[in-house]
Design an enzyme around this catalytic site. Structure first.
Site, PDB file in Angstrom:
ATOM      1  N   ARG A 295     -29.793  37.371   5.667  1.00  0.00           N
ATOM      2  CA  ARG A 295     -29.487  38.376   6.689  1.00  0.00           C
ATOM      3  C   ARG A 295     -30.535  39.490   6.727  1.00  0.00           C
ATOM      4  O   ARG A 295     -30.483  40.373   7.575  1.00  0.00           O
ATOM      5  CB  ARG A 295     -28.104  38.985   6.420  1.00  0.00           C
ATOM      6  CG  ARG A 295     -26.994  37.990   6.608  1.00  0.00           C
ATOM      7  CD  ARG A 295     -25.651  38.619   6.392  1.00  0.00           C
ATOM      8  NE  ARG A 295     -25.348  39.664   7.355  1.00  0.00           N
ATOM      9  CZ  ARG A 295     -25.004  39.460   8.611  1.00  0.00           C
ATOM     10  NH1 ARG A 295     -24.920  38.225   9.076  1.00  0.00           N
ATOM     11  NH2 ARG A 295     -24.739  40.456   9.412  1.00  0.00           N
TER      12      ARG A 295
ATOM     13  N   CYS B 226     -23.977  34.599   3.537  1.00  0.00           N
ATOM     14  CA  CYS B 226     -22.741  33.912   3.162  1.00  0.00           C
ATOM     15  C   CYS B 226     -21.750  33.861   4.319  1.00  0.00           C
ATOM     16  O   CYS B 226     -21.627  34.808   5.086  1.00  0.00           O
ATOM     17  CB  CYS B 226     -22.114  34.631   1.975  1.00  0.00           C
ATOM     18  SG  CYS B 226     -23.087  34.435   0.495  1.00  0.00           S
TER      19      CYS B 226
ATOM     20  N   ASP C 255     -17.497  42.502  -3.147  1.00  0.00           N
ATOM     21  CA  ASP C 255     -18.239  41.497  -3.930  1.00  0.00           C
ATOM     22  C   ASP C 255     -17.721  41.374  -5.362  1.00  0.00           C
ATOM     23  O   ASP C 255     -18.071  40.431  -6.066  1.00  0.00           O
ATOM     24  CB  ASP C 255     -19.728  41.859  -3.943  1.00  0.00           C
ATOM     25  CG  ASP C 255     -20.272  41.995  -2.542  1.00  0.00           C
ATOM     26  OD1 ASP C 255     -20.491  40.972  -1.902  1.00  0.00           O
ATOM     27  OD2 ASP C 255     -20.439  43.133  -2.091  1.00  0.00           O
TER      28      ASP C 255
ATOM     29  N   LYS D 157     -29.809  42.799  -6.158  1.00  0.00           N
ATOM     30  CA  LYS D 157     -30.231  41.979  -5.008  1.00  0.00           C
ATOM     31  C   LYS D 157     -30.103  42.765  -3.710  1.00  0.00           C
ATOM     32  O   LYS D 157     -31.001  42.727  -2.862  1.00  0.00           O
ATOM     33  CB  LYS D 157     -29.363  40.724  -4.955  1.00  0.00           C
ATOM     34  CG  LYS D 157     -29.268  40.040  -3.618  1.00  0.00           C
ATOM     35  CD  LYS D 157     -28.277  38.896  -3.691  1.00  0.00           C
ATOM     36  CE  LYS D 157     -27.717  38.433  -2.366  1.00  0.00           C
ATOM     37  NZ  LYS D 157     -26.921  39.343  -1.580  1.00  0.00           N
ATOM     38  N   ASN D 158     -28.988  43.482  -3.549  1.00  0.00           N
ATOM     39  CA  ASN D 158     -28.737  44.142  -2.273  1.00  0.00           C
ATOM     40  C   ASN D 158     -29.464  45.476  -2.106  1.00  0.00           C
ATOM     41  O   ASN D 158     -29.296  46.154  -1.114  1.00  0.00           O
ATOM     42  CB  ASN D 158     -27.226  44.313  -2.053  1.00  0.00           C
ATOM     43  CG  ASN D 158     -26.571  42.958  -1.822  1.00  0.00           C
ATOM     44  OD1 ASN D 158     -27.253  41.966  -1.582  1.00  0.00           O
ATOM     45  ND2 ASN D 158     -25.250  42.906  -1.914  1.00  0.00           N
TER      46      ASN D 158
ATOM     47  N   VAL E   7     -12.735  44.411   3.722  1.00  0.00           N
ATOM     48  CA  VAL E   7     -14.117  44.493   4.207  1.00  0.00           C
ATOM     49  C   VAL E   7     -14.486  43.255   5.039  1.00  0.00           C
ATOM     50  O   VAL E   7     -15.074  43.364   6.113  1.00  0.00           O
ATOM     51  CB  VAL E   7     -15.108  44.691   3.043  1.00  0.00           C
ATOM     52  CG1 VAL E   7     -16.541  44.771   3.554  1.00  0.00           C
ATOM     53  CG2 VAL E   7     -14.760  45.952   2.259  1.00  0.00           C
TER      54      VAL E   7
HETATM   55  C1  EPZ Z   1     -23.934  43.927   2.552  1.00  0.00           C
HETATM   56  O1  EPZ Z   1     -23.716  43.076   3.679  1.00  0.00           O
HETATM   57  C2  EPZ Z   1     -24.184  43.010   1.375  1.00  0.00           C
HETATM   58  N1  EPZ Z   1     -25.331  42.166   1.686  1.00  0.00           N
HETATM   59  C3  EPZ Z   1     -22.963  42.167   1.089  1.00  0.00           C
HETATM   60  O2  EPZ Z   1     -23.191  41.406  -0.071  1.00  0.00           O
HETATM   61  C4  EPZ Z   1     -21.769  43.091   0.840  1.00  0.00           C
HETATM   62  O3  EPZ Z   1     -20.613  42.303   0.695  1.00  0.00           O
HETATM   63  C5  EPZ Z   1     -21.593  44.061   2.016  1.00  0.00           C
HETATM   64  O4  EPZ Z   1     -22.823  44.766   2.284  1.00  0.00           O
HETATM   65  C6  EPZ Z   1     -20.485  45.070   1.782  1.00  0.00           C
HETATM   66  O5  EPZ Z   1     -20.755  45.811   0.605  1.00  0.00           O
HETATM   67  C7  EPZ Z   1     -26.549  42.649   1.535  1.00  0.00           C
HETATM   68  O6  EPZ Z   1     -26.762  43.802   1.164  1.00  0.00           O
HETATM   69  C8  EPZ Z   1     -27.675  41.717   1.817  1.00  0.00           C
HETATM   70  P1  EPZ Z   1     -21.640  45.281   6.142  1.00  0.00           P
HETATM   71  P2  EPZ Z   1     -23.733  43.646   5.135  1.00  0.00           P
HETATM   72  O7  EPZ Z   1     -22.494  45.489   7.323  1.00  0.00           O
HETATM   73  O8  EPZ Z   1     -24.645  44.810   5.193  1.00  0.00           O
HETATM   74  C9  EPZ Z   1     -18.742  44.394   9.866  1.00  0.00           C
HETATM   75  C10 EPZ Z   1     -23.398  39.480  -1.389  1.00  0.00           C
HETATM   76  O9  EPZ Z   1     -22.667  38.548  -1.781  1.00  0.00           O
HETATM   77  N2  EPZ Z   1     -19.915  44.569  10.757  1.00  0.00           N
HETATM   78  O10 EPZ Z   1     -21.311  46.466   5.307  1.00  0.00           O
HETATM   79  O11 EPZ Z   1     -23.989  42.518   6.053  1.00  0.00           O
HETATM   80  C11 EPZ Z   1     -18.858  43.102   9.043  1.00  0.00           C
HETATM   81  O12 EPZ Z   1     -18.466  41.978   9.790  1.00  0.00           O
HETATM   82  C12 EPZ Z   1     -23.270  39.973   0.043  1.00  0.00           C
HETATM   83  O13 EPZ Z   1     -24.262  40.005  -2.095  1.00  0.00           O
HETATM   84  C13 EPZ Z   1     -19.744  44.526  12.128  1.00  0.00           C
HETATM   85  O14 EPZ Z   1     -18.613  44.355  12.641  1.00  0.00           O
HETATM   86  O15 EPZ Z   1     -22.214  44.129   5.245  1.00  0.00           O
HETATM   87  C14 EPZ Z   1     -17.961  43.407   7.871  1.00  0.00           C
HETATM   88  O16 EPZ Z   1     -16.630  43.136   8.207  1.00  0.00           O
HETATM   89  C15 EPZ Z   1     -22.151  39.316   0.790  1.00  0.00           C
HETATM   90  N3  EPZ Z   1     -20.847  44.650  12.946  1.00  0.00           N
HETATM   91  C16 EPZ Z   1     -18.144  44.910   7.680  1.00  0.00           C
HETATM   92  O17 EPZ Z   1     -18.714  45.413   8.909  1.00  0.00           O
HETATM   93  C17 EPZ Z   1     -22.105  44.841  12.430  1.00  0.00           C
HETATM   94  O18 EPZ Z   1     -23.079  44.944  13.216  1.00  0.00           O
HETATM   95  C18 EPZ Z   1     -19.035  45.306   6.528  1.00  0.00           C
HETATM   96  O19 EPZ Z   1     -20.276  44.625   6.622  1.00  0.00           O
HETATM   97  C19 EPZ Z   1     -22.264  44.898  11.031  1.00  0.00           C
HETATM   98  C20 EPZ Z   1     -21.151  44.762  10.206  1.00  0.00           C
END
Ligand code: EPZ
Length: 438
Positions: free
Chosen positions: A97, A121, A311, A23-24, A333
């Site tokens: 997202r 989520c 995840d 999915k991701n 995370v």
């Molecule tokens: C991706 O989310 C996945 N979603 C998530 O899967 C997954 O948990 C995550 O990566 C980590 O592996 C998709 O790919 C659609 P991040 P993403 O940016 O890209 C902070 C699932 O269940 N952050 O790596 O949104 C954020 O708050 C989902 O399949 C900022 O502070 O995750 C988090 O604490 C859930 N500012 C951390 O970074 C930003 O601008 C990691 O988030 C962006 C992120």
């Protein structure tokens, strides 16, 4: 109500299921098609709601979509990409997202983009500050409106040098999708390097991009003037595979997950083995099983790749309720990913959540009032309950708990699970679970 699943638990899961593309990754590869001048073909695409949402967004922007959902093939023709009407895009507000990742490709194609309020989520604040900063650094103008974000590129976006405060998956993808057609060289340090990102880089390379992944999380992109369509088979969904593995362990079962691959799951497999689960890597997938006897407690910390994925955490915690002793899980995370344990406690699990960084190194969330560490004490028999699905992975974890519990549970809001788990009810039935929709 169609959104309720009755689960009569207590039976070990046994049998064979197949997972298709991640999915991701799939959703991001779909967005990448906008960058090409010719059609792209993506295969191994699962029938999940997120694919439907991104297909809808692509169609709104003039991308011609031909789908064969059974074969798992999507053909995307971006020849006539155009701006979508704000009201139409707005109808997708809160659904996912992914819209934020349309920014770079649309700015290159049209000079403007509008992004509705984002969904996904609720497992933390999930800000988009890194994304917006990246787009600004490329030269885009970012204007926040009450309904979303309006972006414009007064001239061709320019390559830049960026260091991420945290190796965010989405922000790294944002940068890749923008830098490939920007003018000049872009260098990203502290990049995320998840396998799904590497597969996206493979797609972009097929399209004509020049990207090198250097040591120490540095990615360099040399912008090019044009990209073409790609033909690619998506890598398998390692989150779905680990979810079924955890379900096999929690129920004392034996499940062959076809489509699961070892290299992307190495960290999970190590942990699975330490807990006491066994696995057998085959040519077409991985067999996960409970060998009998006691499961062992562990100390676990989630992290960015190559660490233990956040995840994977929620499904595995359910299995840890059946391990003999105290397990400690430190979530580094997301600040708010233990809400799902409330329902598990209601089913008889003994889980405490704490604000301190337990069992590992201090993380960004220590001292900040977030309950981001958990202590699980087991084994505790689980009892059936009436549960509401909180988010995608938390929801699947509730399903696992219901499968492991004696009696009939009512799991509400099951539609959320369709976002990321293809035909999960059919798969449950194939594994011998006693489930029915209301
Ligand atoms: C991706 O989310 C996945 N979603 C998530 O899967 C997954 O948990 C995550 O990566 C980590 O592996 C998709 O790919 C659609 P991040 P993403 O940016 O890209 C902070 C699932 O269940 N952050 O790596 O949104 C954020 O708050 C989902 O399949 C900022 O502070 O995750 C988090 O604490 C859930 N500012 C951390 O970074 C930003 O601008 C990691 O988030 C962006 C992120």
């Amino acid at each position: 109500m169609n959104d309720v699943l009755y689960v009569n638990g207590g039976t070990p899961l046994h049998g064979e299921i197949t997972v298709r593309g991640a999915k991701n990754f799939v959703s991001k590869a779909m967005v990448a098609s906008v960058l090409g001048e010719t059609p792209s073909v993506l295969s191994n695409v699962p029938q999940i709601r997120d694919v439907g949402v991104v297909s809808g967004l692509l169609a709104l922007h003039g991308v011609g979509i031909e789908a064969d959902p059974v074969a798992g093939v999507l053909r995307m023709d971006p020849t006539d990409v155009e701006s979508a009407h704000v009201a139409d895009i707005d109808a997708h507000a809160g659904a996912s997202r992914i819209p934020i990742l349309f920014c770079g490709p649309l700015l290159h194609r049209l000079g403007e983009a509008f992004i509705p309020d984002l969904g996904g989520c609720r497992i933390g604040d999930r800000p988009i500050d890194f994304h917006l900063e990246i787009l600004r650094q490329f030269g885009a103008t970012v204007e926040k409106l009450s309904s979303g974000i309006q972006l414009t590129a007064p001239r061709r976006l320019q390559g830049t040098k960026i260091a991420l405060p945290y190796p965010s998956v989405g922000a790294t993808e944002q940068l890749l999708l923008t830098a490939v057609r920007a003018e000049g060289i872009t260098e990203l340090s502290n990049a995320a390097i998840e396998p799904e990102i590497m597969d996206l880089i493979a797609v972009l390379q097929k399209m004509g991009a020049i990207i090198s992944v250097d040591t120490d999380r540095v990615i360099r992109i040399e912008g090019v003037d044009r990209l073409v369509g790609y033909r690619h088979r998506a890598l398998g969904d390692r989150i779905e595979a680990a979810s079924w593995a955890s379900a096999a362990l929690a129920t004392g079962g034996d499940v062959v997950v076809k489509g699961a691959t070892q290299p992307e799951m190495m960290t999970f497999l190590n942990t699975f083995r330490k807990v006491g689960g066994q696995f057998d890597v085959r040519e077409d997938g991985i067999r996960f099983f409970h060998p009998g006897g006691d499961l062992s407690p562990i100390v676990l910390e989630t992290d960015v790749h190559p660490g233990f994925m956040t995840d994977w955490q929620q499904p595995l915690v359910v299995a840890l309720t059946q391990a003999k002793g105290l397990s400690i899980v430190h979530e580094t995370v997301y600040e708010n990913r233990f809400g799902f344990t409330d329902a598990l406690r209601g089913m008889g699990a003994t889980i405490g959540v704490y604000k301190e960084c337990l069992g590992g190194s201090p993380c960004r969330f220590g001292q900040r009032n977030f309950h981001h560490s958990a202590v699980v004490s087991g084994p505790t028999p689980l009892e059936a309950a009436d549960i509401e699905v909180p988010d995608l992975r938390g929801g699947f974890s509730h399903l696992i708990a219901a499968l492991a519990a004696k009696g009939t549970s009512t799991v509400r809001g099951i539609g959320l699970i369709d976002r990321g788990y293809e035909h999960f009810q059919d798969k449950l039935v194939a594994l011998g679970a006693d489930v029915s929709r209301a």
